[in-house]
Design a protein around this motif. Structure first.
Motif, PDB file in Angstrom:
ATOM      1  N   THR A  87       0.817  -1.220   0.000  1.00 56.48           N
ATOM      2  CA  THR A  87       0.000   0.000   0.000  1.00 56.48           C
ATOM      3  C   THR A  87       0.847   1.265   0.000  1.00 56.48           C
ATOM      4  OG1 THR A  87      -0.152  -0.183   2.422  1.00 56.48           O
ATOM      5  CG2 THR A  87      -1.975  -1.097   1.120  1.00 56.48           C
ATOM      6  N   GLU A  88       2.084   1.185   0.486  1.00 55.52           N
ATOM      7  CA  GLU A  88       2.964   2.347   0.516  1.00 55.52           C
ATOM      8  C   GLU A  88       3.527   2.593  -0.892  1.00 55.52           C
ATOM      9  OE1 GLU A  88       3.384  -0.358   2.299  1.00 55.52           O
ATOM     10  OE2 GLU A  88       2.657   0.246   4.289  1.00 55.52           O
ATOM     11  N   CYS A 138       1.920  -4.307  -7.593  1.00 53.94           N
ATOM     12  CA  CYS A 138       1.061  -5.497  -7.601  1.00 53.94           C
ATOM     13  C   CYS A 138      -0.191  -5.310  -6.753  1.00 53.94           C
ATOM     14  CB  CYS A 138       1.835  -6.709  -7.084  1.00 53.94           C
ATOM     15  SG  CYS A 138       3.371  -7.076  -7.965  1.00 53.94           S
ATOM     16  N   LEU A 139      -0.424  -4.103  -6.282  1.00 54.99           N
ATOM     17  CA  LEU A 139      -1.488  -3.891  -5.298  1.00 54.99           C
ATOM     18  C   LEU A 139      -2.857  -4.293  -5.828  1.00 54.99           C
ATOM     19  CD1 LEU A 139      -2.047  -2.840  -2.449  1.00 54.99           C
ATOM     20  CD2 LEU A 139      -2.343  -0.553  -3.418  1.00 54.99           C
ATOM     21  N   ASN A 140      -3.142  -3.997  -7.073  1.00 56.03           N
ATOM     22  CA  ASN A 140      -4.468  -4.260  -7.641  1.00 56.03           C
ATOM     23  C   ASN A 140      -4.487  -5.507  -8.511  1.00 56.03           C
ATOM     24  OD1 ASN A 140      -5.711  -1.916  -6.504  1.00 56.03           O
ATOM     25  ND2 ASN A 140      -4.631  -0.668  -8.043  1.00 56.03           N
ATOM     26  N   VAL A 141      -3.677  -6.491  -8.151  1.00 57.11           N
ATOM     27  CA  VAL A 141      -3.614  -7.724  -8.918  1.00 57.11           C
ATOM     28  C   VAL A 141      -4.944  -8.464  -8.809  1.00 57.11           C
ATOM     29  CG1 VAL A 141      -2.753  -9.139  -7.012  1.00 57.11           C
ATOM     30  CG2 VAL A 141      -2.169  -9.757  -9.361  1.00 57.11           C
ATOM     31  N   SER A 142      -5.295  -9.209  -9.829  1.00 57.67           N
ATOM     32  CA  SER A 142      -6.508 -10.022  -9.817  1.00 57.67           C
ATOM     33  C   SER A 142      -6.139 -11.488  -9.696  1.00 57.67           C
ATOM     34  CB  SER A 142      -7.331  -9.783 -11.089  1.00 57.67           C
ATOM     35  OG  SER A 142      -6.589 -10.135 -12.240  1.00 57.67           O
ATOM     36  N   TRP A 143      -7.146 -12.333  -9.442  1.00 61.54           N
ATOM     37  CA  TRP A 143      -6.904 -13.752  -9.222  1.00 61.54           C
ATOM     38  C   TRP A 143      -6.285 -14.425 -10.451  1.00 61.54           C
ATOM     39  CZ3 TRP A 143      -7.542 -15.991  -4.543  1.00 61.54           C
ATOM     40  CH2 TRP A 143      -8.328 -15.327  -3.598  1.00 61.54           C
ATOM     41  N   ASP A 144      -6.690 -13.987 -11.625  1.00 63.78           N
ATOM     42  CA  ASP A 144      -6.276 -14.682 -12.846  1.00 63.78           C
ATOM     43  C   ASP A 144      -5.240 -13.893 -13.639  1.00 63.78           C
ATOM     44  OD1 ASP A 144      -7.975 -12.655 -13.460  1.00 63.78           O
ATOM     45  OD2 ASP A 144      -9.253 -13.799 -14.835  1.00 63.78           O
ATOM     46  N   SER A 145      -4.413 -13.097 -12.951  1.00 59.40           N
ATOM     47  CA  SER A 145      -3.387 -12.325 -13.647  1.00 59.40           C
ATOM     48  C   SER A 145      -2.364 -13.258 -14.288  1.00 59.40           C
ATOM     49  CB  SER A 145      -2.679 -11.375 -12.671  1.00 59.40           C
ATOM     50  OG  SER A 145      -3.576 -10.422 -12.166  1.00 59.40           O
ATOM     51  N   VAL A 180      -5.731  -8.519  -1.683  1.00 61.68           N
ATOM     52  CA  VAL A 180      -6.309  -8.192  -0.376  1.00 61.68           C
ATOM     53  C   VAL A 180      -6.699  -6.716  -0.275  1.00 61.68           C
ATOM     54  CG1 VAL A 180      -5.059 -10.035   0.820  1.00 61.68           C
ATOM     55  CG2 VAL A 180      -4.010  -7.776   0.606  1.00 61.68           C
ATOM     56  N   HIS A 181      -6.291  -5.911  -1.254  1.00 65.00           N
ATOM     57  CA  HIS A 181      -6.525  -4.472  -1.167  1.00 65.00           C
ATOM     58  C   HIS A 181      -8.010  -4.135  -1.225  1.00 65.00           C
ATOM     59  CE1 HIS A 181      -5.713  -0.230  -1.388  1.00 65.00           C
ATOM     60  NE2 HIS A 181      -6.262  -0.118  -2.584  1.00 65.00           N
ATOM     61  N   SER A 182      -8.814  -4.945  -1.890  1.00 59.67           N
ATOM     62  CA  SER A 182     -10.235  -4.641  -2.053  1.00 59.67           C
ATOM     63  C   SER A 182     -10.985  -4.662  -0.736  1.00 59.67           C
ATOM     64  CB  SER A 182     -10.873  -5.639  -3.028  1.00 59.67           C
ATOM     65  OG  SER A 182     -10.733  -6.971  -2.551  1.00 59.67           O
ATOM     66  N   PHE A 183     -10.520  -5.437   0.261  1.00 59.22           N
ATOM     67  CA  PHE A 183     -11.184  -5.459   1.564  1.00 59.22           C
ATOM     68  C   PHE A 183     -10.273  -4.910   2.672  1.00 59.22           C
ATOM     69  CE2 PHE A 183      -9.339  -9.649   0.752  1.00 59.22           C
ATOM     70  CZ  PHE A 183      -8.599  -9.892   1.904  1.00 59.22           C
ATOM     71  N   ASP A 184      -9.311  -4.055   2.292  1.00 54.83           N
ATOM     72  CA  ASP A 184      -8.398  -3.403   3.246  1.00 54.83           C
ATOM     73  C   ASP A 184      -7.620  -4.425   4.067  1.00 54.83           C
ATOM     74  OD1 ASP A 184      -9.194  -0.852   2.429  1.00 54.83           O
ATOM     75  OD2 ASP A 184     -10.899  -0.868   3.812  1.00 54.83           O
ATOM     76  N   GLY A 185      -7.240  -5.509   3.441  1.00 50.86           N
ATOM     77  CA  GLY A 185      -6.461  -6.520   4.141  1.00 50.86           C
ATOM     78  C   GLY A 185      -4.971  -6.230   4.077  1.00 50.86           C
TER      79      GLY A 185
END
Length: 376
Positions: free
Chosen positions: A97-98, A106-113, A316-321
């Motif tokens: 996140t920093e 890689c913060l907004n990576v998806s499951w099927d990247s 994990v970024h989508s749910f603030d993990g």
């Protein structure tokens, strides 16, 4: 000679022709029936003649108890606390996140990247890790204790039942079927399995040496050998065993391709088994790999520079993990946990303090005349 009963006697329950007896029974009445009574049997239990002991709390018994508890708990707490502090532990947060983090890309990576996003984090160990080292991955703000999430699995399917393999439980909805094919393994727990890949390297003079990471022996024995089994059939041909099923929605590959070794593939893959044991709290860690000590004269991980290579697949970024990698040693009491030692010290100190206070009160006021007799 006739016997007359009054209305009161009739109301008391003595029928005509009978004679009442103590205990509520009636004798006679209808030609000499058996004696009926509500009196309990003459036993020690029913007549309440069992031996009993009732403690009498006096200053002579209470005060020593407080001091004994304090003198026992405080040393135990100090020992546990010192042992916990001697456990080496190093933690890296690689969520990204920093803006300056190597994994920020890689913060907004998806499951099927495809291909997966990769990043490298360099770090330095100030102290050596002497004994066996356990590598964990940690997640935060991930609620594995949600009721519907915990129930979303089919234990019969995971235990190798062929009928459940092709007809999973309805508890797995909405991850029961996909494209009219049963999902193996089904359910929300399996679908959200952690799939980041972590590799550790030691850096000596700009030369990277891989650290051997052991992937077996990380799951509970009962899980590996009892609760989880592959479908019955040819164990060397898992592709045929799982034919007619499909992979979970978020998985990049099917369950029979989790590993190349047959004894660590399919439902008995230890990474999968570890993930399926749900955590009780939203912040948790799970065992990922083992680093065994090879030489008794050399530490397992020497102090120095290291790098962590990450194949960033798990969003994990989508749910603030948050995601972490933890290196830790263990002791006779397990991993690092200072709370238990602090709890023992706190309880022992409170008991010892209360003992001192009660001793002072007893010494000052205990000898007063408490007799209720009125003096002459």
């Amino acid at each position: 000679m006739a016997v007359n009963y009054s209305a009161k006697e009739e109301a008391d329950g003595h029928p005509s022709g009978g004679v009442g007896v103590p205990g509520g029974g009636v004798v006679g009445g209808g030609g000499g029936g058996a004696v009926k009574t509500r009196k309990p049997d003459n036993t020690a239990f029913k007549q309440q003649r069992l031996p009993a002991w009732q403690p009498i709390l006096t200053a002579g018994t209470v005060l020593p108890a407080f001091f004994i508890i304090g003198l026992i708990f405080i040393p135990i707490g100090i020992g546990i606390f010192v042992t916990s502090n001697n456990i080496r532990e190093y933690e890296i947060d690689y969520t990204g996140t920093e803006p300056f983090s190597p994994c920020n890309k890689c913060l907004n990576v998806s499951w099927d990247s495809t291909p997966p996003c990769t990043c490298t984090i360099n770090f330095t160990l100030e102290h050596s890790f002497e004994s066996n080292v356990f590598m964990y991955y940690g997640l935060s703000n991930f609620y594995q204790n949600h009721r519907r999430y915990v129930k979303s699995r089919d234990d019969s399917q995971l235990n190798g039942d062929n009928s459940s393999l092709h007809n999973p439980s309805k508890e797995c909805e909405p991850y029961r079927t996909n494209e009219d094919k049963p999902i193996a393994p089904c359910g929300a727990i399996a679908n959200s399995m952690f799939n980041d890949t972590l590799e550790l390297y030691r850096i000596d003079n700009d030369t990277r040496t891989p650290i051997p990471l052991i992937k077996k022996g990380i799951a509970w024995w009962t899980d590996k050998n009892v609760k989880f089994r592959n479908p019955t059939g040819d164990g060397n041909n898992l592709t045929a065993l799982f034919q007619g099923t499909t992979k979970p929605v978020n998985w990049p590959k099917p369950v029979y391709m989790l590993d190349t070794e047959p004894d660590n593939n399919g439902f008995i893959n230890e990474d999968f088994i570890v993930w399926m044991r749900t955590a009780a709290l939203p912040t948790f860690r799970k065992l990922y790999r083992l680093i065994e000590r090879k030489n008794n004269f050399q530490p397992t991980l020497q102090a120095g520079k290291y790098s962590l290579d990450i194949a960033y697949n798990y969003p994990v970024h989508s749910f603030d993990g948050r995601k972490r990698m933890i290196l830790s040693t263990i002791s006779w009491m397990g991993g690092k946990n200072p709370f238990l030692g602090i709890a023992y010290i706190t309880v022992g100190s409170i008991c010892f303090f209360l003992g001192v206070v009660l001793l002072f009160i007893h010494h000052k006021y205990g000898n007063r005349n408490t007799s209720a007799d009125i003096p002459n």
